[in-house]
Design an enzyme around this catalytic site. Structure first.
Site, PDB file in Angstrom:
ATOM      1  N   GLU B  50      43.319  48.647  42.021  1.00 28.34           N
ATOM      2  CA  GLU B  50      44.477  48.490  42.930  1.00 28.34           C
ATOM      3  C   GLU B  50      45.592  49.240  42.632  1.00 28.34           C
ATOM      4  OE1 GLU B  50      42.888  46.086  41.475  1.00 28.34           O
ATOM      5  OE2 GLU B  50      41.959  44.780  42.744  1.00 28.34           O
ATOM      6  N   PHE B 112      42.023  29.068  39.805  1.00 27.80           N
ATOM      7  CA  PHE B 112      41.280  30.499  39.592  1.00 27.80           C
ATOM      8  C   PHE B 112      42.139  31.697  40.236  1.00 27.80           C
ATOM      9  CE2 PHE B 112      37.791  33.556  40.349  1.00 27.80           C
ATOM     10  CZ  PHE B 112      37.632  34.111  39.024  1.00 27.80           C
ATOM     11  N   GLN B 113      42.311  32.742  39.378  1.00 26.19           N
ATOM     12  CA  GLN B 113      43.006  33.937  40.134  1.00 26.19           C
ATOM     13  C   GLN B 113      44.540  33.686  40.720  1.00 26.19           C
ATOM     14  OE1 GLN B 113      40.013  36.277  42.038  1.00 26.19           O
ATOM     15  NE2 GLN B 113      39.494  37.213  40.393  1.00 26.19           N
ATOM     16  N   LYS B 162      44.926  31.880  51.198  1.00 28.41           N
ATOM     17  CA  LYS B 162      43.952  31.795  51.661  1.00 28.41           C
ATOM     18  C   LYS B 162      43.877  30.875  53.039  1.00 28.41           C
ATOM     19  CE  LYS B 162      38.961  32.324  51.084  1.00 28.41           C
ATOM     20  NZ  LYS B 162      37.961  32.529  49.901  1.00 28.41           N
ATOM     21  N   MET B 483      54.206  66.296  26.734  1.00 28.88           N
ATOM     22  CA  MET B 483      55.737  66.292  26.729  1.00 28.88           C
ATOM     23  C   MET B 483      55.836  65.134  25.607  1.00 28.88           C
ATOM     24  SD  MET B 483      58.257  66.760  28.464  1.00 28.88           S
ATOM     25  CE  MET B 483      58.354  67.146  30.044  1.00 28.88           C
TER      26      MET B 483
END
Ligand SMILES: Cc1ncc(C[n+]2csc(CCOP(=O)(O)OP(=O)(O)O)c2C)c(N)n1
Ligand SMILES: [Mg+2]
Lengths: 178, 585
Positions: B50, B112-113, B162, B483
């Site tokens: 993502e 969940f999630q 949802k 760097m």
């Protein structure tokens, strides 16, 4: 001329400012305002919030903060970036304003001290809103300085607990801020 | 007729002319994926992480000026997007990110999630929504899109439980947005700029040592802003320098362009900033990479700051004349005044230009080339030569290679250069290049990468392969977090703590394992052939350019130093940076 322009006022002076912030009455509005202050390291000396218009769904937040002129300008414009913020007014620099807060002070004492507490409350025009054989609860409205002075006196007279609202403020005169 | 929330999402996105969605599915976003399946107007690009989706959307947005759209699931999908959102906020990139959420009745139960997506993203978005009422879904998306793209652009998250995606409501053909959002973007601007423009003209007229300092805001303001800037430069002959974000807004080939300024900017740009008597800041924000030590920053100049965001004014540097508004509009007004007032432009024989020409002669970007080992600067000089005539876009990762790319690749047009400026996100460049390539299928899109940064999002090789995107990954492989190594060399006694990248993959074989072309250059004489190979190949390529491991980026203004305290080469004894400077990043 823009308010952002430099002028000759000493810009390093730290001053307390009362900000009136009108926000949309939505979840997240207060959180965004508060987290902006913490994320950018500005202080909140006091904060109050309540819905003020039934029809328009506007809440008014009063924040007392402090900083140099440049920092206060920065706070104002950072607040202005928040989508749910409709209006920010720095009451302190816009002119005269009144500000008040309310406290409840619970005092527990006996004998002479109990009498003295009541007498002091009377001088400050505090109201007794609850009393038992050993205790009083005083209600007092006023400027923050006055409330502070009252609390200091009550410390010697059996102070148990203080509940305090934080300041609400409004500009003097007939003008409306939005 | 009633539509589900998911159907409405797709209908609204189509109405907004969204062409691409960068996304990754999961349980809480399945209803929307079902709608994506049923249509073929909006193309979905399946990413592999993502974070990659958001960077792709950023690359797409920055190279087109449109809003980049991202679609991810709840919980880990949303949290993986956070780095990308923060990057977009820091660099003012318009992103609309739709996240799935557990059904409303489960919110707050540690389902969940479940993650508190609006809470987590509050400080890394311009605005965000949790849509709990199906009747607000259409407004929220439209409003979010408008907020993302207007004013100073930024990322907006819309969290969609949802059950909201599945429940039904009417689709409103003619919808009126709550107008205050429009008003809000505008009301900070002055009604007319007469007074401020006149003041600006006065300052411009009396200035003997002016400099124009441009930033990313000029690019966000659109191509018009670049056109106005060119007019302004013809009218005034004022020297121009740019931040990392503004590169391309003014043609690098123009002799009045002094190159980039700041920590790794050119000698002439930084010296001019230090010595000028008038600084005109166009859409830049006095970032600490630019100013160096604040009390030593351009001590004797009047400063004009033109920016769309009032909060950028007087944030770090107090200015004399702020003008809040769209920089292209304001420049246009200034140009009009200059034309009418018959402004006499700064002559190249003026003391100021003579002084600048002397600084230029230092040739601060020169480097000692080698016959034995590839110098990273030489690799980029060669690359630049081979692409100048082409229709090209460059993205970068973060590190030394990023600074060298900014120094040695010359941009003539805006929106051709995408780099993570504000957040400095390693792992940005490769996915961003994918986003650019999707918007510009025929163009040459090159990601200038460090080997370490590339490893942070290399999973997107799979995306490149799937969509047959001819992205070129040009790795300046120094086997170091270069760097970091440079700072350790200068400021930490050469103790290279954890900055060597052990166990690197064989990048050529890595490419091949994805069915992608891999090439390698190990000696200076390989450069030509390998770069030609890469550019001319019709498909994705990884070019592993094995460069000098210990090269440093110069010029450098160490943290805590002022513009005139610049180091130009290794022997300039950079280690004497102050104690206070060491505390800075
Ligand atoms: C996500 C992230 N983690 C850490 C850093 C700190 N950092 C800045 S540059 C750099 C090294 C980058 O190495 P490489 O990609 O090989 O580029 P080089 O400097 O060698 O050109 C690191 C670790 C960062 N910018 N981003
Ligand atoms: Mg490296």
């Amino acid at each position: 001329m823009s308010v952002y322009e430099k002028n000759n006022i000493d810009s390093s002076q730290v001053k307390s400012h009362a900000l009136a912030i009108l926000v949309e009455n939505q979840v997240g509005a207060l959180a965004r305002v508060v987290s902006m202050f913490s994320a950018r390291g500005y202080n909140i000396d006091s904060l109050t919030v309540a819905k003020v218009t039934e029809d328009e769904n506007i809440s008014r937040i009063t924040i007392i903060t402090s900083g140099t002129r440049m920092k206060i300008e920065q706070i104002k414009s950072q607040l202005g970036r928040i989508v749910l913020v409709h209006k920010v007014v720095d009451l302190t620099s816009e002119g005269d304003f009144v500000s008040r807060e309310l406290i409840f002070v619970k005092v527990k004492s006996k004998g002479e001290k109990r009498v003295e507490a009541l007498r002091t409350a009377d001088i400050f025009r505090a109201k007794v809103v609850d009393s038992t054989k050993q205790s009083f609860i005083f209600e007092l409205t006023g400027s923050s300085d006055k409330l502070n002075a009252f609390i200091v006196l009550m410390k010697d007279l059996g102070l148990v607990e203080v509940a305090r609202t934080g300041s609400v403020a409004i500009s003097r005169g007939s003008l409306k801020i939005n | 007729m009633l539509y589900t929330g998911a159907e409405i999402v797709i209908k609204v996105l189509r109405k907004l002319d969204v062409e691409y969605i960068f996304g990754y599915p999961g349980g809480a976003i399945l209803p929307i994926y079902d709608e994506i399946f049923k249509q073929n107007k909006i193309r979905h690009i399946l990413v592999r992480h993502e974070q990659g989706a958001v960077h792709m959307a950023e690359g797409y947005a920055r190279s087109t000026g449109k809003v980049g759209v991202v679609l991810v699931t709840s919980g880990p999908g949303a949290t993986n997007a956070v780095t990308g959102l923060t990057d977009a906020l820091m660099d003012s990139i318009p992103i609309l990110c739709l996240t799935g959420q557990v059904p409303t009745h489960l919110i707050g139960t540690d389902a969940f999630q479940e993650a508190d997506t609006v809470g987590i993203t509050r400080s890394c978005t311009k605005h965000n929504y949790l849509v709990k009422d199906i009747n607000l879904i259409q407004e929220s998306i439209l409003e979010g899109y408008q907020i993302a793209s207007s004013g100073r652009p930024g990322p907006v998250v819309i969290d969609l439980p949802k059950d909201i995606q599945n429940s039904k409501t009417k689709y409103k053909e003619n919808i009126k947005l709550r107008s205050k959002f429009k008003i809000k973007e505008k009301k900070t601007y002055a009604k007319n700029y007469n007074i401020q423009i006149n003041k600006a003209i006065d300052l411009i007229k009396i200035s003997k040592k002016p400099i124009v300092y441009i930033g990313g805001g000029l690019i966000n303001s659109g191509n018009k802003a670049s056109t106005e800037l060119q007019k302004f430069s013809k009218l005034t002959n004022f020297p121009i320098t740019s931040t990392l974000m503004g590169l391309g807004a003014f043609p690098a080939s123009n002799i009045i362009f002094l190159g980039m300024l700041g920590m790794h900017g050119t000698y002439e740009a930084n010296m001019s900033m230090h010595d000028c008597d008038l600084m005109i800041n166009l859409g830049a924000r006095f970032d600490d990479r630019i100013t160096g030590r604040l009390d030593g920053f351009s001590p004797n100049s009047k400063k004009i700051h033109i920016d769309i965001d009032p909060s950028s004014i007087n944030k770090n540097v107090e200015v004399d004349l702020p003008i809040i508004g769209d920089v292209s509009k304001i420049l246009k007004l200034i140009n009009k005044e200059l034309t009418n007032g018959k402004f006499k432009k700064l002559s190249f024989t003026s003391d100021w230009w003579k002084k600048i020409t002397k600084w230029k002669k230092k040739n601060c970007l020169s480097f000692i080339n080698s016959k034995k080992i590839i110098k990273p600067q030489q690799a980029l000089v060669t690359l630049n030569k081979k692409i100048t005539d082409k229709d090209f876009f460059i993205t970068t990762e973060v590190g030394q290679h990023q600074m060298w790319a900014a120094q040695y690749i010359k941009f003539e047009k805006p929106k051709r250069w995408m780099t993570s400026g504000g957040l400095g996100t390693m792992g940005y460049g490769f996915p961003a290049a994918i986003g650019v390539q999707i918007a510009h299928r025929k163009s040459l899109v090159i990601c200038v990468a460090g080997e370490a940064s590339f490893l942070m999002n290399l999973q997107e090789l799979s995306t490149v392969k799937q969509y047959r995107l001819p992205v070129k990954i040009f790795i300046l492989n120094n086997k170091y977090l270069g760097m970091v190594r440079q700072w350790q060399e200068f400021f930490h006694g050469g103790r290279y703590s954890e900055s060597y990248t052990d166990s690197l993959p064989d990048f050529v074989k890595l490419a091949e394992s994805y069915g992608i072309k891999g090439v390698r250059a190990t000696k200076p004489e390989d450069l030509d052939i390998v770069i030609n190979d890469m550019i001319n190949y019709d498909g994705p390529v990884i070019a592993d350019i094995c460069v000098d491991e210990k090269e440093n980026v110069f010029p450098m203004i160490p943290s805590g130093a002022a513009h005139n305290e610049m180091k130009l080469k290794d022997s300039d004894n950079i280690a004497t940076s102050t104690k206070e400077g060491k505390m800075l990043v």
